[in-house]
Design a protein around this motif. Structure first.
Motif, mmCIF file in Angstrom:
data_model
loop_
_atom_site.group_PDB
_atom_site.id
_atom_site.type_symbol
_atom_site.label_atom_id
_atom_site.label_comp_id
_atom_site.label_asym_id
_atom_site.label_seq_id
_atom_site.Cartn_x
_atom_site.Cartn_y
_atom_site.Cartn_z
ATOM 1 N N LEU A 51 0.800 -1.219 0.000
ATOM 2 C CA LEU A 51 0.000 0.000 0.000
ATOM 3 C C LEU A 51 0.839 1.278 0.000
ATOM 4 C CD1 LEU A 51 -3.096 -0.892 2.158
ATOM 5 C CD2 LEU A 51 -2.766 -0.949 -0.304
ATOM 6 N N PRO A 52 1.941 1.336 0.744
ATOM 7 C CA PRO A 52 2.724 2.586 0.711
ATOM 8 C C PRO A 52 3.158 2.929 -0.713
ATOM 9 C CG PRO A 52 3.514 1.149 2.467
ATOM 10 C CD PRO A 52 2.516 0.358 1.679
ATOM 11 N N GLU A 53 3.409 1.899 -1.505
ATOM 12 C CA GLU A 53 3.809 2.130 -2.878
ATOM 13 C C GLU A 53 2.661 2.774 -3.651
ATOM 14 O OE1 GLU A 53 6.340 -0.889 -4.450
ATOM 15 O OE2 GLU A 53 5.095 -1.057 -6.233
ATOM 16 N N VAL A 54 1.454 2.291 -3.385
ATOM 17 C CA VAL A 54 0.284 2.841 -4.060
ATOM 18 C C VAL A 54 0.097 4.306 -3.691
ATOM 19 C CG1 VAL A 54 -2.220 2.729 -4.181
ATOM 20 C CG2 VAL A 54 -0.878 0.628 -4.259
ATOM 21 N N THR A 55 0.173 4.584 -2.398
ATOM 22 C CA THR A 55 -0.093 5.964 -1.985
ATOM 23 C C THR A 55 1.023 6.905 -2.418
ATOM 24 O OG1 THR A 55 0.891 5.445 0.147
ATOM 25 C CG2 THR A 55 -1.490 5.304 -0.001
ATOM 26 N N ASP A 56 2.248 6.416 -2.474
ATOM 27 C CA ASP A 56 3.366 7.279 -2.847
ATOM 28 C C ASP A 56 3.384 7.591 -4.329
ATOM 29 O OD1 ASP A 56 4.135 7.271 -0.307
ATOM 30 O OD2 ASP A 56 6.118 6.387 -0.614
ATOM 31 N N ASP A 79 -7.691 11.767 -0.529
ATOM 32 C CA ASP A 79 -8.310 10.516 -0.079
ATOM 33 C C ASP A 79 -7.397 9.316 -0.243
ATOM 34 O OD1 ASP A 79 -10.520 11.908 0.487
ATOM 35 O OD2 ASP A 79 -11.632 11.317 -1.320
ATOM 36 N N LEU A 80 -6.405 9.456 -1.083
ATOM 37 C CA LEU A 80 -5.534 8.337 -1.390
ATOM 38 C C LEU A 80 -4.578 8.145 -0.221
ATOM 39 C CD1 LEU A 80 -4.515 6.225 -3.251
ATOM 40 C CD2 LEU A 80 -3.395 7.930 -4.625
ATOM 41 N N GLU A 81 -5.016 7.311 0.690
ATOM 42 C CA GLU A 81 -4.309 7.235 1.960
ATOM 43 C C GLU A 81 -4.507 5.816 2.511
ATOM 44 O OE1 GLU A 81 -5.032 7.743 6.324
ATOM 45 O OE2 GLU A 81 -6.650 8.012 4.885
ATOM 46 N N GLU A 82 -3.497 5.271 3.128
ATOM 47 C CA GLU A 82 -3.479 3.849 3.469
ATOM 48 C C GLU A 82 -4.692 3.371 4.250
ATOM 49 O OE1 GLU A 82 1.028 3.287 4.305
ATOM 50 O OE2 GLU A 82 0.044 1.452 4.926
ATOM 51 N N GLN A 83 -5.060 4.142 5.298
ATOM 52 C CA GLN A 83 -6.150 3.701 6.153
ATOM 53 C C GLN A 83 -7.444 3.493 5.365
ATOM 54 O OE1 GLN A 83 -6.199 2.885 9.434
ATOM 55 N NE2 GLN A 83 -3.981 2.994 9.274
ATOM 56 N N ARG A 84 -7.683 4.392 4.436
ATOM 57 C CA ARG A 84 -8.908 4.287 3.647
ATOM 58 C C ARG A 84 -8.845 3.087 2.697
ATOM 59 N NH1 ARG A 84 -12.031 9.028 3.238
ATOM 60 N NH2 ARG A 84 -11.219 10.687 4.546
ATOM 61 N N LEU A 85 -7.677 2.901 2.117
ATOM 62 C CA LEU A 85 -7.523 1.792 1.184
ATOM 63 C C LEU A 85 -7.780 0.457 1.872
ATOM 64 C CD1 LEU A 85 -4.328 2.755 -0.841
ATOM 65 C CD2 LEU A 85 -6.647 2.524 -1.701
ATOM 66 N N VAL A 86 -7.262 0.337 3.093
ATOM 67 C CA VAL A 86 -7.378 -0.924 3.820
ATOM 68 C C VAL A 86 -8.819 -1.373 3.929
ATOM 69 C CG1 VAL A 86 -7.188 -1.910 6.132
ATOM 70 C CG2 VAL A 86 -5.230 -0.752 5.106
ATOM 71 N N GLY A 87 -9.687 -0.441 4.271
ATOM 72 C CA GLY A 87 -11.092 -0.799 4.414
ATOM 73 C C GLY A 87 -11.676 -1.291 3.108
ATOM 74 N N ALA A 88 -11.352 -0.562 2.045
ATOM 75 C CA ALA A 88 -11.912 -0.913 0.746
ATOM 76 C C ALA A 88 -11.397 -2.269 0.265
ATOM 77 C CB ALA A 88 -11.566 0.172 -0.265
#
Lengths: 337, 517, 335
Positions: free
Chosen positions: B461-466, B487-496
């Motif tokens: 995920l850090p790669e995605v957000t970076d 919105d592109l942020e790890e915590q949000r991605l995790v839920g999705a």
């Protein structure tokens, strides 16, 4: 520079070592194989004064011409990770059609037409291997069985006719004291080497043999390119059939039988991997010359056929033994105290 | 320092060379009974060689190992097993054509009354083992090739645990697992019995959750053994890499949302992909995030021309296109080039040089008069090597001799050389070290800045957000959510990722659902 | 290895196959079906086909190829090719014709001799492949040529006489109905079923599927490969023995036709040439099909010149069919 350097550096050592010798594994192989052939010819002088002469060299080259042409095609197929077992049947096909359609003379277009038919056989092999996904071993074997049977039926058991004039000219005439076929084979070797090592087609064959999935991802058209290798192999085999007809002035149904295993052996002795992706045509030529030299020397010494065969088999095993990766690694590795 | 006599396993000054390549050079490692000890290091640092030595697959050239105080010199994998040391290998050592029971019993089957191997005895014994590890749902008679990748990984772990009475080595045990509680529970049980666990993982969060101490390898040497509680992530990276890591997020200029679309798909389906529609614009870096097996693999393979879609349409540079094969994809519109997931099996051509690998798709361009010229080849390869930070001297090496990171750079260089304006990158930094990652990120950004489009999937995920301008989350073969900007942020991605529309705070990074179960 | 590449797309579709579907779509079942169809055709065109005499003849004809194919299967399953089959058959045939030994005792000694020859060649192959790690096709090509040569040294032209007891008794029948050759084939099949339930037997499948994984699972790859080659060599020896019983004479090139036919039988029998899948019984029936096909074509009025054309296409079709059948069933199961 990136931090992957340390790892790169560790590997660089081995890569530098490989390059350190300045010559590749393939080249080393070819030199060894050619060297052995020359030693064998020179050495045979001690056995019999009739041997080791210039004329013997010419004889060897002439006899090796069949195997050189054949193993070029076989080598391309092996390079893409396949194997062509249909070679004997295609040799017979080429020979039978050449005597049947062009015996004694023949129009200029008959021989190319026969080669085209042989090419179709190769395309059939390629179709089975790449489209139907039948293992090459089985596909080419099936083709071989089918073709041999067709040739048998076509000739009703006895091929008729004599050699086409062009083939007689190729195999039986000399120019400046050297058989024309020797010039031909030298040109063939040059062309074959260029095709395999220096063309885009050759490059793609190496890629497919190394890793067909990766080659596909990289945009290589696996199916067509692989099929072309089989087509080239079949054309080579068909032409050898014609050469044999020119040499013996007639065709037989079993004329190709003794060439399948040597065609594979020449490629293997020449240092190619039977699994594909590695090898050079120059090495294969060396393998063909070595095998032929061995045959003539043993025959001249007067050894019976059986022992001759035993020695040939032994040479193959020995060649494999000395061509193992580890053996080469040992050659390359500097001695440490 | 702890005395070796009390240690479950002590490794002292172990070294190993392959020919002229030094893989390990003076490695020290001490495992206490009941401890979960992490082994950290970049790829190529020597972790896998150490694993092979502990498992008896490879014999060290020098150094000594002791197991509970007595000398330990395993000569085969069975030898090592008989001493109570067992390994779950990263590349999985299961036989796909045999049943679960046979795999668990390997290499000696239980015998029946006739003295011959008995399938029913094997089934009974295997079912019993599976039950003990909470895997009773797996049928012992099932062929392993029919199991999901995650179940195969579990089986590999179970088999190692069965034999590990003293030391258990887990090499990237969670690579295919999307939830780790099952594994962590088992590790707690086994350590409670006094078994020492050597835990190898790239996922630092997992390592911190499980282990108290870690040994760091670099260039085949053990750099240090540290208490994880007292070491920050940056400290650990620095030990692994040998220098501090740049960690700033490059500021991105805002993308022009009206830029022309280079790739537009509508209703795309095939394999696990149910229905996906999106538009990728010029100059955009679009990420795909998903748990294992949500259809991302099918999406990339379809767009690369390696698989046919079952439904849907693909527009490339505005034109409807049918992608028949990779060479068709390269020629479609301004070109689509693909960097595959599996470097070894689908990426590199090991017997060719790095330059040969890079120039393969454009072989026609390096030939004149029908012949390939090495000068042209070198020039073409060098023209892109710089943009991926690949040292020019590596170009003439057989690619198999390069490190994984340099191989990956070469593959990226290959796609750049094709001139394709759309890149598909499937996990482009999988298994490469931190430095190479930075080089690859930089190359991707430059490519996008110059107007190229990038679609990439990443398991990190850090790669995605970076890296991404925008991110689509695939779930169950559909686009479940889309994030961009703030919105592109790890915590949000995790839920999705796990299919939750609302994002609860503080959720673990990888949790919940798993493919196919 | 690419783990993801082999990951099934649908766990519940591709994976759970009931046992009978698996059995019915196995290579052995398909080739047996083919045999039955061919035999029905044969019986249709040739009323004598159902007589015990014709059946015995068929079995006698097929026995050498069937047993040689059985041996080859061991090597193919462990992901290898063994070309030495042709050499061993020639060598043992020459051995039988040059040193005939009369009576049942003599036959037994001859059989042991044949097995020993095969075992020696198999050991050499095993050493070349398992210890020196040479490529199987290339290494066994070498040993095959050496064996062919030795056969020529012993007997430089067709000739010699196989012991009468061997050529009469082994081609006859027990109680007038059961062909002796059939019993020997059955014995080979039985040994296989026993071998399948040994660690080495399972090891052959393991090594054939993935040598690295097998090694990491604790299988001794060297030992398994050795066992496969030695076992194969011994079976080639038995094949040579049976061939001698049938031809009653020696021919230093007797094994040459086996080279291709053996692989045809193995492939026809549903064994994957890339190792790890298939079995020995399929190969035996496959060999039977190849021989039966010749008879069927002959009785159907096809000139013997053209039997090869049919054999070749049957081979291709059988492979396509064998691949198609399981898919068909899978597709059905998914709906």
């Amino acid at each position: 520079m990136s931090v992957s350097e340390p790892k790169g550096a560790a590997f660089q050592a081995s890569a530098d070592l490989r390059r350190g010798g300045g010559i590749s594994r393939e080249t080393t192989n070819a030199i060894i194989v050619f060297g052995l052939s020359i030693l064998l010819i020179l050495g045979s002088r001690f056995v019999s004064p009739a041997l080791g002469s210039w004329s013997q060299v010419l004889t060897v080259l002439m006899l090796a011409s069949f195997l050189i042409v054949l193993s070029f095609g076989q080598g391309l197929v092996i390079l893409v990770g396949g194997l062509d077992l249909s070679i004997p049947a295609v040799i017979t096909l080429g020979g039978v059609l050449a005597t049947g359609w062009a015996g004694g003379g023949g129009d200029w277009y008959v021989l190319p037409a026969i080669l085209a038919i042989c090419g179709l056989v190769g395309a059939f092999n390629g179709f089975g291997v790449t489209v139907l996904k039948i293992p090459p071993f089985i596909m080419t074997m099936a083709t071989s069985i089918i073709l041999a049977s067709a040739a048998l039926g076509y000739t009703s058991g006895t091929p008729r006719g004599a050699s086409p004039a062009a083939m007689t000219a190729l195999m039986k005439t000399t120019w400046v004291g050297i058989p024309v076929v020797v010039y031909f084979v030298l040109l063939f070797v040059l062309a074959g080497w260029l095709l395999q090592s220096r063309t885009v087609f050759g490059r793609k064959l190496y890629a497919i043999g190394a890793n067909d999935q990766a080659a596909r991802v990289a945009g290589v058209a696996i199916g067509p390119v692989t099929t072309q290798a089989y087509v080239v192999s079949a054309i080579c085999a068909g032409f050898v059939g014609m050469m044999l007809v020119g040499y013996a002035n007639g065709a037989t149904l079993r004329m190709g039988d003794n060439y399948l295993l040597p065609s594979i052996a020449a490629v293997v002795i020449g240092g190619s991997s039977i699994l594909g992706g590695r090898g050079s045509f120059i090495g294969t030529v060396g393998g063909a010359v070595l095998l032929t030299t061995l045959g003539t020397v043993i025959a001249a010494i007067g050894l019976e056929q059986g022992w001759r065969t035993v020695i040939e088999g032994g040479i193959i095993v020995a060649a494999l033994f000395f061509m193992r990766e580890e053996f080469f690694a040992r050659l390359r590795r500097p001695k440490r105290s | 320092m702890v005395r070796d006599g009390q240690a479950a396993l002590a490794v002292r000054a172990v070294s190993k060379s392959y020919g002229a390549t030094v893989a390990l050079e003076g490695v020290d490692l001490v495992l206490q009974p009941g401890e979960v000890h992490a082994l950290l290091g970049e790829n190529g640092a020597g972790k896998s060689t150490l694993v092979k030595i502990l498992s008896g697959v490879v014999r060290p050239d020098g150094g000594a190992m002791t197991l509970a105080g007595s000398a330990f010199q395993p000569r085969t994998i069975l030898d090592s097993r008989s001493h109570g040391v067992a390994t779950a290998f990263q590349e999985l050592s299961l036989l796909p054509n045999l049943t679960v029971a046979e795999n668990l019993m390997m290499p000696r089957m239980p015998r029946g009354r006739t003295g011959l191997a008995s399938a029913s005895a094997a089934r009974l014994a295997a079912s019993e083992i599976l039950r003990r590890y909470d895997l009773a749902r797996i049928d012992a008679d099932e062929t392993v090739s029919a199991l999901s990748l995650a179940d195969r990984q579990r089986l590999e772990i179970v088999r190692a645990m069965e034999h590990a009475t003293r030391v258990l080595v887990l090499d990237e045990p969670t690579a295919a697992l999307s939830e780790v509680e099952w594994l962590f529970g088992l590790i707690r049980q086994i350590t409670a019995r006094g078994v020492a666990v050597l835990y190898i993982s790239h996922r630092l969060a997992e390592v911190r959750a499980l282990c108290s101490r870690a040994t760091v390898l670099r260039n085949g040497r053990s750099i240090a053994t540290v208490d994880l509680a007292g070491a920050s992530d940056a400290d650990i990276f620095e030990m692994m890499v040998g220098r501090a890591v740049r960690n700033e997020k490059a500021p991105r200029p805002l993308r022009d949302s009206a830029a022309p679309a280079s790739l537009a798909v509508a209703g795309l389906a095939g394999g696990q992909l149910k229905e996906v529609s999106f538009t990728l614009r010029q100059g955009e870096v679009l990420a795909v995030a998903a748990l294992e097996g949500q259809g991302q693999r099918d999406l990339f393979r379809i767009l690369a021309g390696l698989a046919r879609p079952a439904a849907g349409s693909i527009h490339i540079d505005g034109k409807p296109t049918v992608l028949r094969n990779p060479q068709g994809a390269l020629k479609a519109g301004r070109g689509i080039a693909y960097v595959p997931e599996e470097r070894k099996t689908e990426g590199i051509l090991s017997s060719l040089t790095a330059a040969g690998n890079i120039t393969l798709p454009v072989a026609g361009r390096i030939s004149r008069g029908g012949l390939v010229w090495s000068g042209l080849e070198a020039k073409a390869a060098a023209s892109v090597a710089g943009s991926v930070d690949l040292a020019a001297r590596y170009l003439s090496f057989p690619i198999a001799d390069l490190s994984g990171g340099n191989q990956q750079k070469a593959l990226l260089a290959r796609t750049l050389l094709t001139g394709a304006q759309t890149l598909l990158l499937f996990d482009p930094t999988r298994g490469v070290d931190v430095g190479t990652k930075q080089s690859i990120y930089a190359a991707i950004r430059r490519f996008a800045d110059a107007g190229g489009s990038v679609l990439f999937y990443s398991s990190e995920l850090p790669e995605v957000t970076d890296l991404a301008d925008r991110c689509m989350v695939l779930y169950g073969g559909r686009i479940f959510a889309e994030f961009h900007g703030e919105d592109l942020e790890e915590q949000r991605l995790v839920g999705a990722l796990v299919g939750h529309a609302a994002v609860p705070k503080g959720m673990p990074r990888k949790a919940g659902l798993e493919t196919g179960s | 290895m690419s783990a993801s590449a082999v990951q099934p797309l649908e766990r519940n579709g591709g994976g759970r196959k009931s046992n009978w579907v698996r059995a019915l779509t196995s290579g052995a079942a398909i080739v047996t079906l083919l045999y039955v169809v061919l035999y029905a055709l044969y019986a249709l065109w040739e009323p004598r086909a159902l007589s015990s005499y014709t059946f015995t003849n068929l079995i006698n004809n097929a026995a050498p190829l069937a047993i040689a194919a059985a041996g080859e299967t061991l090597v193919v399953l462990s992901r290898g090719f063994d070309l030495s089959v042709a050499g061993v058959v020639s060598l043992t045939n020459v051995f039988m014709a040059v040193w005939p030994m009369e009576g049942p005792g003599g036959a037994l000694i001859s059989l042991l001799g044949c097995c020993a020859i095969g075992a020696v060649v198999g050991t050499v192959n095993g050493w070349l492949v398992a210890v020196l790690r040479l490529q199987t096709i290339a290494a066994t090509l070498g040993t095959m040529i050496v064996c062919q040569g030795l056969a020529l040294v012993i007997l430089d032209a067709p000739g010699g006489m196989v012991a009468d007891w061997v050529s009469y008794e082994l081609t006859g029948t027990l109680f007038g109905v059961v062909p002796i050759a059939g019993l020997i084939i059955a014995a080979v099949a039985l040994l296989w079923l026993v071998f399948l339930r040994t660690n080495t037997g399972i090891g052959i499948y393991a090594v054939g599927a993935d040598e690295q994984a097998a090694m990491l699972s604790g299988v001794s790859v060297t030992r398994v490969r050795f066992a496969a080659f030695v076992g194969a060599g011994m079976l080639y020896g038995v094949a040579g023995f049976m061939l001698s019983a049938q031809t009653a004479t020696g021919n230093p090139n007797a094994g040459a036709p086996f080279l291709m036919l053996v692989f045809a039988a193995v492939a026809l029998g549903g064994t994957s040439l890339s190792g790890g899948r298939g079995g020995l019984i399929g190969s035996i029936v496959g060999a039977g099909c190849l021989m039966l096909l010749q008879k069927v074509l002959f009785s159907g009025g096809v000139s013997s010149f053209y039997t090869g054309i049919f054999q070749g296409f049957v081979l291709i079709l059988a492979i396509l069919f064998g691949r198609f059948m399981p898919r068909l069933f899978n597709a059905g199961a998914k709906k």
